[in-house]
Design a protein around this motif. Sequence first.
Motif, PDB file in Angstrom:
ATOM      1  N   ARG A   1       0.935  -1.223  -0.376  1.00  0.00           N
ATOM      2  CA  ARG A   1       0.092  -0.014   0.215  1.00  0.00           C
ATOM      3  C   ARG A   1       0.652   1.207   0.128  1.00  0.00           C
ATOM      4  NH1 ARG A   1      -3.692  -2.485   4.565  1.00  0.00           N
ATOM      5  NH2 ARG A   1      -4.584  -3.750   3.725  1.00  0.00           N
ATOM      6  N   ASN A   2       1.609   1.168  -0.544  1.00  0.00           N
ATOM      7  CA  ASN A   2       3.187   2.650  -0.642  1.00  0.00           C
ATOM      8  C   ASN A   2       2.709   3.097  -1.584  1.00  0.00           C
ATOM      9  OD1 ASN A   2       5.786   3.060   0.729  1.00  0.00           O
ATOM     10  ND2 ASN A   2       6.225   3.020  -1.988  1.00  0.00           N
ATOM     11  N   GLN A   3       2.768   4.914  -1.118  1.00  0.00           N
ATOM     12  CA  GLN A   3       2.194   5.581  -2.343  1.00  0.00           C
ATOM     13  C   GLN A   3       1.274   5.572  -3.174  1.00  0.00           C
ATOM     14  OE1 GLN A   3       6.025   6.789  -3.238  1.00  0.00           O
ATOM     15  NE2 GLN A   3       6.853   7.512  -1.583  1.00  0.00           N
TER      16      GLN A   3
ATOM     17  N   THR B   1       0.873  -6.991   3.176  1.00  0.00           N
ATOM     18  CA  THR B   1       0.859  -6.591   4.180  1.00  0.00           C
ATOM     19  C   THR B   1       1.155  -7.258   5.726  1.00  0.00           C
ATOM     20  OG1 THR B   1      -1.199  -7.326   4.810  1.00  0.00           O
ATOM     21  CG2 THR B   1      -1.282  -5.719   3.258  1.00  0.00           C
TER      22      THR B   1
ATOM     23  N   GLU C   1       3.109  -1.833  12.105  1.00  0.00           N
ATOM     24  CA  GLU C   1       2.772  -1.318  10.445  1.00  0.00           C
ATOM     25  C   GLU C   1       2.209   0.205  11.314  1.00  0.00           C
ATOM     26  OE1 GLU C   1       0.837  -2.909   7.138  1.00  0.00           O
ATOM     27  OE2 GLU C   1      -0.587  -2.888   8.964  1.00  0.00           O
ATOM     28  N   GLU C   2       3.256   0.725   9.853  1.00  0.00           N
ATOM     29  CA  GLU C   2       3.306   1.820   9.609  1.00  0.00           C
ATOM     30  C   GLU C   2       2.227   2.444   8.563  1.00  0.00           C
ATOM     31  OE1 GLU C   2       6.136   5.598  10.721  1.00  0.00           O
ATOM     32  OE2 GLU C   2       5.249   4.651  12.394  1.00  0.00           O
ATOM     33  N   THR C   3       1.881   3.712   8.349  1.00  0.00           N
ATOM     34  CA  THR C   3       1.649   4.703   7.151  1.00  0.00           C
ATOM     35  C   THR C   3       1.981   6.323   7.537  1.00  0.00           C
ATOM     36  OG1 THR C   3      -0.008   2.875   6.369  1.00  0.00           O
ATOM     37  CG2 THR C   3      -0.031   5.304   5.422  1.00  0.00           C
ATOM     38  N   SER C   4       3.120   5.968   6.696  1.00  0.00           N
ATOM     39  CA  SER C   4       3.530   7.903   7.183  1.00  0.00           C
ATOM     40  C   SER C   4       3.504   8.504   6.191  1.00  0.00           C
ATOM     41  CB  SER C   4       5.375   7.544   7.726  1.00  0.00           C
ATOM     42  OG  SER C   4       5.356   6.552   8.670  1.00  0.00           O
TER      43      SER C   4
ATOM     44  N   HIS D   1       1.699   8.800   1.215  1.00  0.00           N
ATOM     45  CA  HIS D   1       2.164   7.715   2.210  1.00  0.00           C
ATOM     46  C   HIS D   1       2.856   6.357   2.036  1.00  0.00           C
ATOM     47  CE1 HIS D   1      -1.122  10.424   2.758  1.00  0.00           C
ATOM     48  NE2 HIS D   1      -0.568  10.516   4.219  1.00  0.00           N
ATOM     49  N   ASP D   2       3.861   6.361   2.839  1.00  0.00           N
ATOM     50  CA  ASP D   2       4.359   5.301   2.971  1.00  0.00           C
ATOM     51  C   ASP D   2       4.066   4.167   3.607  1.00  0.00           C
ATOM     52  OD1 ASP D   2       6.372   6.873   1.215  1.00  0.00           O
ATOM     53  OD2 ASP D   2       7.457   6.755   3.187  1.00  0.00           O
ATOM     54  N   HIS D   3       4.707   2.715   3.011  1.00  0.00           N
ATOM     55  CA  HIS D   3       3.416   1.786   3.920  1.00  0.00           C
ATOM     56  C   HIS D   3       4.675   0.921   4.413  1.00  0.00           C
ATOM     57  CE1 HIS D   3       1.442  -2.662   3.370  1.00  0.00           C
ATOM     58  NE2 HIS D   3       0.949  -2.124   4.946  1.00  0.00           N
TER      59      HIS D   3
END
Length: 107
Positions: free
Chosen positions: A4-6, A25, A45-48, A97-99
């Motif tokens: 789910r990256n960018q 994931t 896990e983080e979405t930044s 958003h980075d995953h």
Amino acid sequence: MGSRNQPELNEAVGIPSPADPDGWTLDVAVEALEGAGLRVTTAREETSPYTFHDVGAVIFQLRAIPWQFPGFDPSAHEPALRRLDRRIKSTGGFTAHDHRFLIEARA
């Protein structure tokens, strides 16, 4: 890096993500590790948010991870890049958003 990256960047440039957003994931990775007989001791896990402040940085990113942006060519994607450049200049940045996730496991 998770699948789910960018996604915002894929959408802005008009390149569909080649990966299923649920394909890689934290849950998928933990299940695979446990299925291999490992004991997961840490799983986060983080979405930044990641903000691009100029279109040159966007182009660098698109070239740096070609598996996420297959077929990227600045010339072929020039109209989308120009739109994104105008957006960045008018708003001060473009945020995607980075995953990411971290797993520690033991045998």
